[in-house]
Design an enzyme around this catalytic site. Structure first.
Site, PDB file in Angstrom:
ATOM      1  N   ARG A   3       0.733  -0.958   0.149  1.00  0.00           N
ATOM      2  CA  ARG A   3       0.164  -0.100   0.027  1.00  0.00           C
ATOM      3  C   ARG A   3       1.027   1.124  -0.053  1.00  0.00           C
ATOM      4  O   ARG A   3       0.667   2.252  -0.618  1.00  0.00           O
ATOM      5  CB  ARG A   3      -0.832   0.022   1.207  1.00  0.00           C
ATOM      6  CG  ARG A   3      -1.710   1.428   1.342  1.00  0.00           C
ATOM      7  CD  ARG A   3      -2.821   1.311   2.506  1.00  0.00           C
ATOM      8  NE  ARG A   3      -2.356   0.533   3.668  1.00  0.00           N
ATOM      9  CZ  ARG A   3      -1.740   0.950   4.641  1.00  0.00           C
ATOM     10  NH1 ARG A   3      -1.158   2.291   4.608  1.00  0.00           N
ATOM     11  NH2 ARG A   3      -1.333   0.378   5.872  1.00  0.00           N
ATOM     12  N   TYR A  35     -16.905  16.001 -15.236  1.00  0.00           N
ATOM     13  CA  TYR A  35     -17.623  14.627 -15.149  1.00  0.00           C
ATOM     14  C   TYR A  35     -18.730  14.371 -14.035  1.00  0.00           C
ATOM     15  O   TYR A  35     -18.451  15.006 -13.003  1.00  0.00           O
ATOM     16  CB  TYR A  35     -16.574  13.633 -15.056  1.00  0.00           C
ATOM     17  CG  TYR A  35     -16.614  12.349 -14.722  1.00  0.00           C
ATOM     18  CD1 TYR A  35     -17.599  11.557 -15.286  1.00  0.00           C
ATOM     19  CD2 TYR A  35     -16.387  11.629 -13.533  1.00  0.00           C
ATOM     20  CE1 TYR A  35     -17.978  10.324 -15.245  1.00  0.00           C
ATOM     21  CE2 TYR A  35     -16.508  10.336 -13.045  1.00  0.00           C
ATOM     22  CZ  TYR A  35     -17.472   9.934 -13.883  1.00  0.00           C
ATOM     23  OH  TYR A  35     -17.767   8.380 -13.841  1.00  0.00           O
ATOM     24  N   ASP A  81      -7.924  18.343 -14.718  1.00  0.00           N
ATOM     25  CA  ASP A  81      -8.400  17.107 -15.239  1.00  0.00           C
ATOM     26  C   ASP A  81      -7.790  16.895 -16.434  1.00  0.00           C
ATOM     27  O   ASP A  81      -8.636  17.573 -17.353  1.00  0.00           O
ATOM     28  CB  ASP A  81      -9.706  16.778 -14.993  1.00  0.00           C
ATOM     29  CG  ASP A  81     -10.070  15.352 -15.297  1.00  0.00           C
ATOM     30  OD1 ASP A  81      -9.427  14.849 -16.175  1.00  0.00           O
ATOM     31  OD2 ASP A  81     -11.082  14.881 -14.946  1.00  0.00           O
ATOM     32  N   LYS A 121      -8.861   5.734 -19.338  1.00  0.00           N
ATOM     33  CA  LYS A 121      -9.319   6.159 -20.664  1.00  0.00           C
ATOM     34  C   LYS A 121      -8.248   6.259 -21.564  1.00  0.00           C
ATOM     35  O   LYS A 121      -7.659   5.077 -21.978  1.00  0.00           O
ATOM     36  CB  LYS A 121      -9.786   7.577 -20.581  1.00  0.00           C
ATOM     37  CG  LYS A 121     -10.817   7.837 -19.397  1.00  0.00           C
ATOM     38  CD  LYS A 121     -11.900   7.014 -19.562  1.00  0.00           C
ATOM     39  CE  LYS A 121     -13.345   7.206 -18.637  1.00  0.00           C
ATOM     40  NZ  LYS A 121     -12.944   7.216 -17.150  1.00  0.00           N
TER      41      LYS A 121
END
Length: 380
Positions: A46, A98, A170, A195
């Site tokens: 992690r 978004y 973004d 994407k």
């Protein structure tokens, strides 16, 4: 190195232990300490993983940042970046974002005391006027999802610097192939790695890249504390996808130009939205700050009540959420990606019920156009 070479050789492109030119997938959850006093680079996955670290190094290179961080989704990346701020802090956010970002801001982060002021980031005077005491950051997309609006990153960055607030961009729609927000003055860049970066619709990932080492230290702490990190397997898949980003984008954009030419002459289409259209009021800004205009197109039908009939008739183009994959994907924002935004806000922002968003893939462009054409003709 030039960008296309950096895609392949940037970051940590060879395994230090073996010289392998493809970084191995290190699935270990923890790492052996020879002695209690040992100070090892790797402790627990992690906190840090060699495969994920190679991806993060590559993304820092591609965005010209000081450091990068990989997360389990784009929303996880944005959530962690928002966690840099404290209760009572205010963030200016672009009006066209978004739907998942809107949901995160309004239904999650507000519960923890963050405040959000919505502005049209294309209007610099509105941006400047909104920066009042308590404002800590500006968050925007450009081009936006789904209206493909373009804001002037360099000028907004100048305002942010003068007002001593962070600027977060973004960059999902443009990708680092077409746009480098950090070079234009932004402090943090976020991506849905799902994407264009991944490019094959086979993984979910998020990326944050920072310009400043001090912000990097804070984000590293939050990444480890919150723990929404990208798995080693998906980190490897994302690196593999990134290697072909340049090759894919050239075909995506060539196909998009052909599709736009077709849509502009279609009697079934009322409006086409694309940053590269000279009729777009932000065309000159897009031309200045982007290498290319991308392969995302939004359009409205002449009769919005035929939207369902049209998308249901498509044969090759997939009706699906997401974008940026090798296959062409189409969706209706009002009921899909932006369905979480109340209708009155969607309509106010320009997202009509008849708006369609098309992610142009890398199939043969004649086949993409033929599929659109047969679906349009079925409306007669």
């Amino acid at each position: 190195m030039k960008f296309n070479s950096k895609l392949i050789h940037g970051g940590i492109s060879e395994d230090e232990a073996t010289g392998a030119v493809s970084i191995p997938v290190y699935r270990a959850s923890t790492y052996h300490k020879p002695f209690l006093s040992s100070n090892l680079k790797w402790e627990y996955s992690r906190s840090g993983n060699p495969t994920r670290a190679a991806l993060e190094s590559l993304m820092a290179d591609l965005e010209n940042g000081a450091d990068a961080f990989a997360f389990s989704s784009g929303s996880a990346a944005i959530h962690t970046v928002f966690s840099l701020f404290s209760a009572g802090d205010e963030i200016i956010i672009g009006k066209d974002v978004y739907g998942g970002t809107f949901r995160l801001a309004n239904q999650v982060m507000k519960r923890f005391g963050l405040k959000f002021t919505v502005v049209d980031t294309r209007k610099l005077d509105e941006v400047s006027a909104a920066i009042k005491p308590g404002v800590k950051a500006i968050y925007l997309e450009t081009p936006t999802n789904p209206l493909l609006e373009v804001s002037d990153l360099a000028k907004i960055a100048k305002i942010a610097q003068e007002k001593n607030v962070l600027m977060i961009v973004d960059n999902t729609f443009a990708s680092p192939y077409n746009q480098k927000p950090l070079d234009l003055g932004a402090d943090i860049v976020v991506h849905s790695g799902t994407k264009y970066l991944g490019g094959h619709s086979d993984l979910v990932a998020g990326i944050a890249v920072v310009k400043d080492e001090k912000i990097a230290e804070k984000l590293a702490f939050l990444q480890n504390s919150i723990g929404s990190v990208l798995s080693p397997d998906d980190s490897w898949l994302l690196m593999r996808g990134i290697k072909t980003l340049g090759a894919r984008m050239r075909i995506h954009e060539e196909n998009a130009q052909a599709v736009i030419a077709y849509l502009l002459q279609s009697k079934y289409v009322k409006k086409v939205l694309y940053p590269g259209l000279k009729t777009n009021p932000s065309f000159e800004i897009a031309k200045k700050q982007m290498k290319g205009f991308g392969a995302m197109i939004s359009f409205e039908l002449a009769d919005e009540y035929q939207v369902a009939d049209f998308v249901n008739k498509l044969r090759m183009i997939s009706l699906a959420e997401s974008l940026g994959g090798i296959e062409s994907l189409i969706e209706v924002p009002a009921v899909m990606t932006h369905g979480s935004i109340p209708r009155e806000i969607r309509l106010k922002n320009g997202i009509s019920d008849g708006l369609i968003r098309l992610s142009v893939g890398i199939e043969d462009k004649e086949d993409i156009i033929a599929d659109l054409d047969q679906a349009f003709k079925s409306l007669d």
